[in-house]
Design a protein around this motif. Structure first.
Motif, PDB file in Angstrom:
ATOM      1  N   THR A 578       0.868  -1.170   0.000  1.00  0.00           N
ATOM      2  CA  THR A 578       0.000   0.000   0.000  1.00  0.00           C
ATOM      3  C   THR A 578       0.911   1.227   0.000  1.00  0.00           C
ATOM      4  OG1 THR A 578      -1.749  -1.125   1.224  1.00  0.00           O
ATOM      5  CG2 THR A 578      -1.784   1.278   1.224  1.00  0.00           C
ATOM      6  N   PRO A 579       0.850   2.093  -1.012  1.00  0.00           N
ATOM      7  CA  PRO A 579      -0.083   2.041  -2.155  1.00  0.00           C
ATOM      8  C   PRO A 579       0.254   0.881  -3.092  1.00  0.00           C
ATOM      9  CG  PRO A 579       1.530   3.773  -2.469  1.00  0.00           C
ATOM     10  CD  PRO A 579       1.741   3.260  -1.075  1.00  0.00           C
ATOM     11  N   PRO A 580      -0.725   0.365  -3.836  1.00  0.00           N
ATOM     12  CA  PRO A 580      -0.511  -0.813  -4.674  1.00  0.00           C
ATOM     13  C   PRO A 580       0.477  -0.585  -5.810  1.00  0.00           C
ATOM     14  CG  PRO A 580      -2.673   0.144  -5.081  1.00  0.00           C
ATOM     15  CD  PRO A 580      -2.129   0.834  -3.882  1.00  0.00           C
ATOM     16  N   THR A 581       0.808   0.666  -6.088  1.00  0.00           N
ATOM     17  CA  THR A 581       1.784   0.949  -7.151  1.00  0.00           C
ATOM     18  C   THR A 581       3.214   0.713  -6.699  1.00  0.00           C
ATOM     19  OG1 THR A 581       1.726   3.274  -6.499  1.00  0.00           O
ATOM     20  CG2 THR A 581       0.280   2.600  -8.338  1.00  0.00           C
ATOM     21  N   ASP A 582       3.421   0.618  -5.367  1.00  0.00           N
ATOM     22  CA  ASP A 582       4.771   0.346  -4.865  1.00  0.00           C
ATOM     23  C   ASP A 582       5.178  -1.091  -5.168  1.00  0.00           C
ATOM     24  OD1 ASP A 582       4.995   2.882  -3.944  1.00  0.00           O
ATOM     25  OD2 ASP A 582       5.241   2.363  -1.821  1.00  0.00           O
ATOM     26  N   THR A 583       6.490  -1.295  -5.286  1.00  0.00           N
ATOM     27  CA  THR A 583       7.055  -2.628  -5.508  1.00  0.00           C
ATOM     28  C   THR A 583       8.220  -2.825  -4.553  1.00  0.00           C
ATOM     29  OG1 THR A 583       8.663  -1.898  -7.158  1.00  0.00           O
ATOM     30  CG2 THR A 583       6.421  -2.463  -7.953  1.00  0.00           C
ATOM     31  N   VAL A 584       8.876  -3.966  -4.680  1.00  0.00           N
ATOM     32  CA  VAL A 584      10.046  -4.246  -3.845  1.00  0.00           C
ATOM     33  C   VAL A 584      11.115  -3.176  -4.050  1.00  0.00           C
ATOM     34  CG1 VAL A 584      11.939  -5.877  -3.459  1.00  0.00           C
ATOM     35  CG2 VAL A 584       9.601  -6.714  -3.766  1.00  0.00           C
ATOM     36  N   ALA A 585      11.171  -2.618  -5.239  1.00  0.00           N
ATOM     37  CA  ALA A 585      12.162  -1.567  -5.515  1.00  0.00           C
ATOM     38  C   ALA A 585      11.938  -0.344  -4.636  1.00  0.00           C
ATOM     39  CB  ALA A 585      12.103  -1.183  -6.993  1.00  0.00           C
ATOM     40  N   ASP A 586      10.720  -0.166  -4.108  1.00  0.00           N
ATOM     41  CA  ASP A 586      10.405   0.995  -3.276  1.00  0.00           C
ATOM     42  C   ASP A 586      10.692   0.782  -1.798  1.00  0.00           C
ATOM     43  OD1 ASP A 586       9.249   2.804  -5.320  1.00  0.00           O
ATOM     44  OD2 ASP A 586       7.798   1.161  -5.532  1.00  0.00           O
ATOM     45  N   LEU A 587      11.154  -0.412  -1.404  1.00  0.00           N
ATOM     46  CA  LEU A 587      11.542  -0.633  -0.010  1.00  0.00           C
ATOM     47  C   LEU A 587      12.764   0.212   0.328  1.00  0.00           C
ATOM     48  CD1 LEU A 587      11.267  -4.531   0.367  1.00  0.00           C
ATOM     49  CD2 LEU A 587       9.722  -2.818   1.334  1.00  0.00           C
ATOM     50  N   LEU A 588      12.833   0.643   1.580  1.00  0.00           N
ATOM     51  CA  LEU A 588      14.016   1.363   2.040  1.00  0.00           C
ATOM     52  C   LEU A 588      15.222   0.431   2.041  1.00  0.00           C
ATOM     53  CD1 LEU A 588      12.485   3.331   5.045  1.00  0.00           C
ATOM     54  CD2 LEU A 588      13.233   4.285   2.844  1.00  0.00           C
ATOM     55  N   ALA A 589      16.385   0.987   1.831  1.00  0.00           N
ATOM     56  CA  ALA A 589      17.607   0.192   1.882  1.00  0.00           C
ATOM     57  C   ALA A 589      17.922  -0.138   3.339  1.00  0.00           C
ATOM     58  CB  ALA A 589      18.755   0.964   1.242  1.00  0.00           C
ATOM     59  N   CYS A 590      17.591  -1.374   3.740  1.00  0.00           N
ATOM     60  CA  CYS A 590      17.777  -1.766   5.148  1.00  0.00           C
ATOM     61  C   CYS A 590      17.637  -3.283   5.253  1.00  0.00           C
ATOM     62  CB  CYS A 590      16.737  -1.070   6.021  1.00  0.00           C
ATOM     63  SG  CYS A 590      17.148  -1.099   7.791  1.00  0.00           S
ATOM     64  N   ALA A 591      17.681  -3.798   6.496  1.00  0.00           N
ATOM     65  CA  ALA A 591      17.510  -5.227   6.741  1.00  0.00           C
ATOM     66  C   ALA A 591      16.045  -5.528   7.039  1.00  0.00           C
ATOM     67  CB  ALA A 591      18.386  -5.679   7.900  1.00  0.00           C
ATOM     68  N   TYR A 592      15.574  -6.681   6.583  1.00  0.00           N
ATOM     69  CA  TYR A 592      14.198  -7.129   6.779  1.00  0.00           C
ATOM     70  C   TYR A 592      14.212  -8.609   7.181  1.00  0.00           C
ATOM     71  CZ  TYR A 592      12.893  -2.858   4.297  1.00  0.00           C
ATOM     72  OH  TYR A 592      12.732  -1.561   3.923  1.00  0.00           O
ATOM     73  N   THR A 593      13.181  -9.020   7.882  1.00  0.00           N
ATOM     74  CA  THR A 593      13.040 -10.429   8.270  1.00  0.00           C
ATOM     75  C   THR A 593      11.651 -10.919   7.904  1.00  0.00           C
ATOM     76  OG1 THR A 593      14.604 -10.257  10.096  1.00  0.00           O
ATOM     77  CG2 THR A 593      13.037 -12.078  10.178  1.00  0.00           C
ATOM     78  N   VAL A 594      11.620 -12.030   7.176  1.00  0.00           N
ATOM     79  CA  VAL A 594      10.366 -12.697   6.835  1.00  0.00           C
ATOM     80  C   VAL A 594      10.203 -13.902   7.767  1.00  0.00           C
ATOM     81  CG1 VAL A 594       9.115 -13.995   5.070  1.00  0.00           C
ATOM     82  CG2 VAL A 594      10.440 -11.972   4.432  1.00  0.00           C
ATOM     83  N   SER A 595       9.049 -13.997   8.411  1.00  0.00           N
ATOM     84  CA  SER A 595       8.796 -15.086   9.352  1.00  0.00           C
ATOM     85  C   SER A 595       7.587 -15.894   8.911  1.00  0.00           C
ATOM     86  CB  SER A 595       8.540 -14.539  10.763  1.00  0.00           C
ATOM     87  OG  SER A 595       9.661 -13.835  11.234  1.00  0.00           O
ATOM     88  N   ILE A 596       7.599 -17.171   9.292  1.00  0.00           N
ATOM     89  CA  ILE A 596       6.463 -18.045   9.063  1.00  0.00           C
ATOM     90  C   ILE A 596       6.115 -18.731  10.371  1.00  0.00           C
ATOM     91  CG2 ILE A 596       7.887 -20.037   8.378  1.00  0.00           C
ATOM     92  CD1 ILE A 596       5.662 -20.764   6.371  1.00  0.00           C
ATOM     93  N   SER A 597       4.834 -18.884  10.635  1.00  0.00           N
ATOM     94  CA  SER A 597       4.384 -19.622  11.820  1.00  0.00           C
ATOM     95  C   SER A 597       3.307 -20.603  11.392  1.00  0.00           C
ATOM     96  CB  SER A 597       3.847 -18.682  12.896  1.00  0.00           C
ATOM     97  OG  SER A 597       2.670 -18.034  12.451  1.00  0.00           O
ATOM     98  N   ALA A 598       3.185 -21.679  12.145  1.00  0.00           N
ATOM     99  CA  ALA A 598       2.180 -22.696  11.817  1.00  0.00           C
ATOM    100  C   ALA A 598       1.736 -23.392  13.093  1.00  0.00           C
ATOM    101  CB  ALA A 598       2.742 -23.711  10.821  1.00  0.00           C
ATOM    102  N   THR A 599       0.523 -23.831  13.066  1.00  0.00           N
ATOM    103  CA  THR A 599      -0.017 -24.645  14.154  1.00  0.00           C
ATOM    104  C   THR A 599      -0.523 -25.954  13.584  1.00  0.00           C
ATOM    105  OG1 THR A 599      -2.227 -23.692  13.930  1.00  0.00           O
ATOM    106  CG2 THR A 599      -0.728 -22.629  15.490  1.00  0.00           C
TER     107      THR A 599
END
Length: 621
Positions: A578-599
């Protein structure tokens, strides 16, 4: 200066040993009749002054009413008197429409007024010298107060003290239970816990002792000698730590007691009371208390919350020391079926043998300590106890119920802890694969689809070693059981890759761009594809999230992960902006963490399997 009467009203129930406050009653102050002999009535004894004031008299003295006030919860009241009447004698009445009946609300009835006495105030100045104070305190004798409570409000009272027979010391924190011995069935009248002095009060009404086996259609006292006019026949039991003990029996009952009963009780030995609940197997799990029939879905073998069972499961029910006066023993059996809706085979049962049973408490040995602060000690009795612990004896695969005189068997509690891994075995599935496999199906000949298995459980009981007395005491619907562990499960993506073992859920997440990099540490620029996989036959939820900075007005995350048919959910997804016109290229130059959880919807009946997690981090340039 003002003139104030500060008073307190109380009443005896059993003389000075037991009393209560007259709370929330109205105190009424009247001028006496002009021709009354004040010295005589003010000095008269209670038997000559205390009486009920009839309606006609209340009306006739209305014009002499000076003031009234209501007592607080401790019987205190305060009433101001006009200075014109400060030198007069005063009549004191109280007016009530209810009487105490803790722990329930006060028992209400027809409002009645009672004359206490004629009072000549002795005025003294208050501490600040600004007011005149007269004190008044009155305690109604027990014969009057018990009659008022019982006859007019149907509140019956037992006052007593419980001590150690040997030392005479009061016993604190013990529940005293008053029982009514009836011709057909015994009723519990009420109960109360002893205070630091061993004192207790039990309040009840005639409803409690007029119950019969036909109640509520017919309610009478079922004593055969005085079936319509008698009070209850009272004896006492104790309760401590959730277990009942027979302090007295019906043979010790006090026949046809009155509105107030005063007792001094002492305890010297503890005999557990046999449960009125028949020996039976009724539930799975102490905490979730899942009924063995109504709590299981016939179509799936799962609980009504859609959980399958795993690990160790408490089988809950009731046992007794004896069956038909003979020592009891019991046995659990199991039967596996292909589908939970399949009919059970009468000849298909197999015994649950001792090594399938995890250590289980089935009751306690109770002893009287004589310590007022901790009057009763208990020692657990185990199945498969160790060392010096009390442990049951097996008669083949039958569990013999201990016959110690002070043994209290479990009632609606665990009677066997079944290790379901001993029924199914533990299936290990090796999930070793390149990280490039994350996000794809894992079922193969090497990693086969392992489904739930279905087991019915039943309890049998009998007189010890007497096969002719064997009966079934509870059979469950077939329950779904899943004991699968996943080995070599990929964790932490490609750049910090490792594997873990003995996982109830095989759960992994990675980034396509990092997997395809030569070093596993590729940087993210314009593309980001998240690959994920979660495997368990009973998956409950899988979700993705991301943590990292965002620009003002920008947000990003993942769409909900849709579960796939068992045994796994897998795939690839991208960030939603959001906004939907943004893409990965619009992310700030920094570190990110993707997490997954499951039950996974797995339960022991007491606790559910916790959530599983994995994560992978990346740098955006």
């Amino acid at each position: 200066m003002s003139h104030t009467i500060k008073g307190n009203l109380a009443a005896y129930l059993c003389g000075r040993d037991c009393s209560e406050y007259l709370s929330q009653v109205k105190v009424r102050i009247y001028l006496p009749l002009a021709d009354v002999n004040i010295p005589a009535v003010s000095s008269a004894e209670i038997k000559d002054t205390f009486r009920e004031v009839k309606e006609e008299e209340i009306k006739s003295k209305q014009d002499r009413l000076l003031a009234e006030a209501e007592t607080d919860m401790e019987g205190n009241f305060s009433i101001k008197i006009d200075e014109r009447y400060s030198r007069s004698a005063l009549e004191i009445d109280f007016y009530c429409g209810s009487v105490p009946r803790p722990p329930l609300p006060p028992k209400k009835g027809k409002e009645r007024q009672f004359h206490i006495t004629t009072f000549v105030p002795q005025w003294k100045t208050s501490e600040n010298q600004e007011n005149w104070i007269a004190n008044f305190a009155y305690i109604i004798p027990d014969k009057w107060w018990c009659l008022i409570k019982g006859r007019y409000f149907d509140v019956w009272t037992i006052c007593g003290v419980l001590t150690d027979c040997k030392t005479g010391k009061p016993l604190e924190g013990v529940s005293v239970i008053a029982m009514d011995a009836d011709f057909i069935t015994d009723d519990e009248l009420g109960r109360n816990t002893t205070d630091s002095n061993g004192h207790f009060k039990i309040y009840y009404t005639s409803v409690e002792f007029k119950k019969t086996f036909l109640s509520p259609i017919i309610n009478i006292e079922t004593d055969v000698a005085l079936p319509f006019a008698s009070g209850p026949d009272v004896y006492f039991q104790l309760e401590y730590g959730g277990q009942r003990f027979a302090l007295e029996t019906k043979a010790n009952r006090r026949n046809n007691v009155g509105y107030c009963l005063c007792v001094k009780l002492c305890s010297k030995e503890l005999i557990p009371v046999d449960s009125s609940v028949p020996p039976s197997f009724t539930h799975f799990g102490l905490t979730q208390h899942i009924p063995i029939q109504a709590g299981i879905n016939s179509a799936t073998g799962k609980t009504l919350g859609n959980y399958a069972f795993f690990s160790s499961v408490n089988l809950v029910g009731t046992i007794s020391k004896k069956i038909n006066t003979q020592p009891m023993e019991y046995l659990f059996e199991y039967q596996e079926v292909a589908n939970p809706a399949d009919a059970l085979n009468p000849a298909g049962w197999n015994p649950i043998v001792p090594n399938m049973i995890d250590k289980t408490v089935i009751g306690y040995l109770w002893t009287f300590t004589g310590d007022p602060s901790n009057p009763i000690a208990y020692e657990p009795y185990f199945i498969n106890g160790t060392g010096t612990e009390k442990t049951v004896t097996f008669n083949g695969n039958w569990i013999q119920v201990p016959q110690d005189s002070n043994f209290a068997p479990h009632v609606d509690a665990e009677i066997l802890k079944l290790n379901t891994e001993k029924l199914t075995g533990v299936t290990s599935i090796d999930m070793a694969m390149p990280t490039s496999g994350i996000g794809n199906a894992t079922v193969s000949a090497a990693r086969p689809h392992t489904s739930n298995r279905y087991f019915a459980i039943r309890m049998r009981q009998r007189q010890i070693s007497n096969s002719a007395t064997e009966i079934v005491a509870g059979t469950s619907k077939p329950i779904a059981v899943y004991n699968v562990l996943y080995q070599n499960v990929n964790k932490y993506g490609s750049w910090a890759h490792t594997t873990v073992d003995n996982q109830y859920i095989a759960l992994s997440v990675d980034l396509e761009e990092i997997i395809s990099g030569s070093s596993g540490c590729s940087k993210i620029t314009t593309d980001l594809h998240i690959k994920y996989g979660a495997r368990n036959e009973n998956l409950g939820n899988v979700s993705l999230s991301i943590v990292g900075p965002h620009k003002p007005g920008q947000s990003f995350g993942f769409n909900a992960v849709a579960l796939m048919p068992a045994p796994e959910t897998f795939g690839s997804t991208q960030l939603v902006f959001t906004p939907p016109t943004d893409t990965v290229a619009d992310l700030l130059a920094c570190a990110y963490t993707v997490s997954i959880s499951a039950t996974a919807l797995l339960t022991t009946g007491d606790s559910n399997l916790g959530s599983y997690y994995d994560f992978v981090s990346f740098c955006k340039v």
